[in-house]
Design a protein around this motif. Structure first.
Motif, short mmCIF file in Angstrom:
data_model
loop_
_atom_site.label_atom_id
_atom_site.label_comp_id
_atom_site.label_asym_id
_atom_site.label_seq_id
_atom_site.Cartn_x
_atom_site.Cartn_y
_atom_site.Cartn_z
N THR A 153 0.81 -1.22 0.00
CA THR A 153 0.00 0.00 0.00
C THR A 153 0.84 1.26 0.00
O THR A 153 0.31 2.35 -0.12
CB THR A 153 -0.92 0.04 1.23
N THR A 154 2.17 1.13 0.13
CA THR A 154 3.01 2.32 0.17
C THR A 154 2.85 3.11 -1.12
O THR A 154 2.91 2.55 -2.21
CB THR A 154 4.48 1.92 0.35
N GLY A 155 2.62 4.39 -0.99
CA GLY A 155 2.46 5.25 -2.15
C GLY A 155 1.03 5.40 -2.58
O GLY A 155 0.74 6.23 -3.44
N ALA A 156 0.13 4.62 -2.02
CA ALA A 156 -1.29 4.79 -2.35
C ALA A 156 -1.74 6.19 -1.94
O ALA A 156 -1.23 6.76 -0.98
CB ALA A 156 -2.13 3.73 -1.65
N VAL A 157 -2.69 6.73 -2.69
CA VAL A 157 -3.19 8.09 -2.44
C VAL A 157 -4.50 8.02 -1.65
O VAL A 157 -5.42 7.30 -2.04
CB VAL A 157 -3.42 8.83 -3.78
N ILE A 158 -4.54 8.74 -0.55
CA ILE A 158 -5.73 8.76 0.29
C ILE A 158 -6.23 10.19 0.43
O ILE A 158 -5.46 11.10 0.73
CB ILE A 158 -5.43 8.16 1.68
N LEU A 159 -7.52 10.37 0.20
CA LEU A 159 -8.16 11.68 0.42
C LEU A 159 -8.86 11.64 1.76
O LEU A 159 -9.72 10.79 2.00
CB LEU A 159 -9.18 11.97 -0.70
N VAL A 160 -8.48 12.55 2.66
CA VAL A 160 -9.11 12.65 3.98
C VAL A 160 -10.11 13.81 3.95
O VAL A 160 -9.74 14.95 3.67
CB VAL A 160 -8.07 12.90 5.09
N VAL A 161 -11.38 13.49 4.22
CA VAL A 161 -12.43 14.51 4.27
C VAL A 161 -12.82 14.68 5.73
O VAL A 161 -13.43 13.79 6.34
CB VAL A 161 -13.67 14.10 3.44
N GLU A 162 -12.42 15.79 6.32
CA GLU A 162 -12.60 15.99 7.77
C GLU A 162 -12.57 17.48 8.06
O GLU A 162 -11.66 18.18 7.64
CB GLU A 162 -11.44 15.27 8.51
N ASP A 163 -13.59 17.98 8.76
CA ASP A 163 -13.67 19.42 9.02
C ASP A 163 -12.97 19.82 10.31
O ASP A 163 -12.72 21.00 10.54
CB ASP A 163 -15.13 19.88 9.09
N ASN A 164 -12.67 18.84 11.17
CA ASN A 164 -12.00 19.15 12.43
C ASN A 164 -10.49 19.18 12.23
O ASN A 164 -9.89 18.16 11.84
CB ASN A 164 -12.39 18.11 13.48
N ASP A 165 -9.87 20.34 12.48
CA ASP A 165 -8.45 20.50 12.18
C ASP A 165 -7.57 19.49 12.92
O ASP A 165 -6.64 18.94 12.35
CB ASP A 165 -7.98 21.91 12.53
N ALA A 166 -7.88 19.25 14.20
CA ALA A 166 -7.05 18.34 14.99
C ALA A 166 -7.12 16.92 14.42
O ALA A 166 -6.09 16.24 14.27
CB ALA A 166 -7.50 18.35 16.45
N ASN A 167 -8.32 16.48 14.08
CA ASN A 167 -8.46 15.14 13.50
C ASN A 167 -7.82 15.05 12.12
O ASN A 167 -7.23 14.02 11.77
CB ASN A 167 -9.94 14.76 13.40
N LEU A 168 -7.96 16.12 11.34
CA LEU A 168 -7.36 16.13 10.01
C LEU A 168 -5.84 16.04 10.11
O LEU A 168 -5.20 15.25 9.40
CB LEU A 168 -7.78 17.40 9.25
N VAL A 206 -10.95 8.61 3.32
CA VAL A 206 -11.31 8.59 4.74
C VAL A 206 -12.34 9.70 4.93
O VAL A 206 -12.07 10.87 4.66
CB VAL A 206 -10.08 8.82 5.64
N MET A 207 -13.54 9.32 5.37
CA MET A 207 -14.69 10.23 5.34
C MET A 207 -15.26 10.47 6.73
O MET A 207 -15.85 9.58 7.35
CB MET A 207 -15.78 9.58 4.46
N ASP A 208 -15.10 11.70 7.22
CA ASP A 208 -15.81 12.08 8.44
C ASP A 208 -17.31 12.09 8.14
O ASP A 208 -17.73 12.60 7.10
CB ASP A 208 -15.33 13.47 8.89
N ILE A 209 -18.09 11.51 9.03
CA ILE A 209 -19.54 11.47 8.82
C ILE A 209 -20.18 12.81 9.13
O ILE A 209 -21.12 13.25 8.47
CB ILE A 209 -20.17 10.36 9.70
N ASP A 210 -19.66 13.49 10.15
CA ASP A 210 -20.25 14.74 10.62
C ASP A 210 -19.53 15.92 9.98
O ASP A 210 -18.57 16.46 10.52
CB ASP A 210 -20.14 14.80 12.15
N LEU A 211 -20.00 16.32 8.80
CA LEU A 211 -19.43 17.46 8.08
C LEU A 211 -20.46 18.60 8.06
O LEU A 211 -21.66 18.35 8.06
CB LEU A 211 -19.11 17.07 6.64
N PRO A 212 -19.97 19.85 8.01
CA PRO A 212 -20.91 20.97 7.85
C PRO A 212 -21.50 20.94 6.45
O PRO A 212 -20.84 20.54 5.50
CB PRO A 212 -20.02 22.20 8.04
N GLY A 213 -22.75 21.33 6.31
CA GLY A 213 -23.40 21.25 5.01
C GLY A 213 -23.75 19.80 4.70
O GLY A 213 -24.29 19.10 5.55
N GLN A 214 -23.43 19.35 3.49
CA GLN A 214 -23.70 17.95 3.13
C GLN A 214 -22.88 17.02 4.02
O GLN A 214 -21.66 17.15 4.10
CB GLN A 214 -23.36 17.72 1.66
#
Ligand code: MN
Length: 130
Positions: free
Chosen positions: A6-21, A57-65
């Motif tokens: 998995t090294t080098g795989a690209v992951i998109l993190v969707v998270e509105d909380n700065d500390a968690n991001l 990686v998807m935070d469930i609790d996002l502002p808006g959608q």
């Protein structure tokens, strides 16, 4: 750094909380992933027009959608349907795990999370893992 499939795989993190991001970014980069980030569903969709991550990686609790709605939308679109999604769910919210899987998520991690929990969930959801 120990090499892995998995090294080098690209992951998109969707998270509105700065500390968690920042925590997720640090864990994933240390594990050898390339990491993109978005702080809302809108930002995530903009990113997904520029890049196709190996996993989201998807935070469930996002502002808006919220993350569940965005997951359902991505799973219904041809160019994003096959991207595995690991949900970040709130520990206190009963039923979050079930709702995440019902929305199409491929795995989940409860917040607050530790490195091993996040990496295990990602490894399980990546298609190259066995
Ligand atoms: Mn959030």
């Amino acid at each position: 750094m120990v090499s892995s499939p998995t090294t080098g795989a690209v992951i998109l993190v969707v998270e509105d909380n700065d500390a968690n991001l920042m925590l997720a970014r640090a864990i994933l980069e240390r594990a050898g992933f390339q990491v993109g980030s978005a702080r809302s569903a809108e930002e995530a969709k903009q990113e997904l027009q520029r890049m196709t991550p190996d996993l989201i990686v998807m935070d469930i609790d996002l502002p808006g959608q919220d993350g569940l709605s965005l997951t359902r939308e991505l799973k219904a679109m041809a160019h994003t349907a096959t991207i595995p999604i690991v949900a970040l769910t709130a520990h206190a919210m009963r039923g979050d795990h079930e709702r995440a899987l019902a929305a199409g998520c491929d795995g989940y991690v409860s917040k607050p999370f530790k490195a091993r929990q996040l990496l295990d969930a990602i490894t399980s959801a990546l298609p190259s893992s066995t």
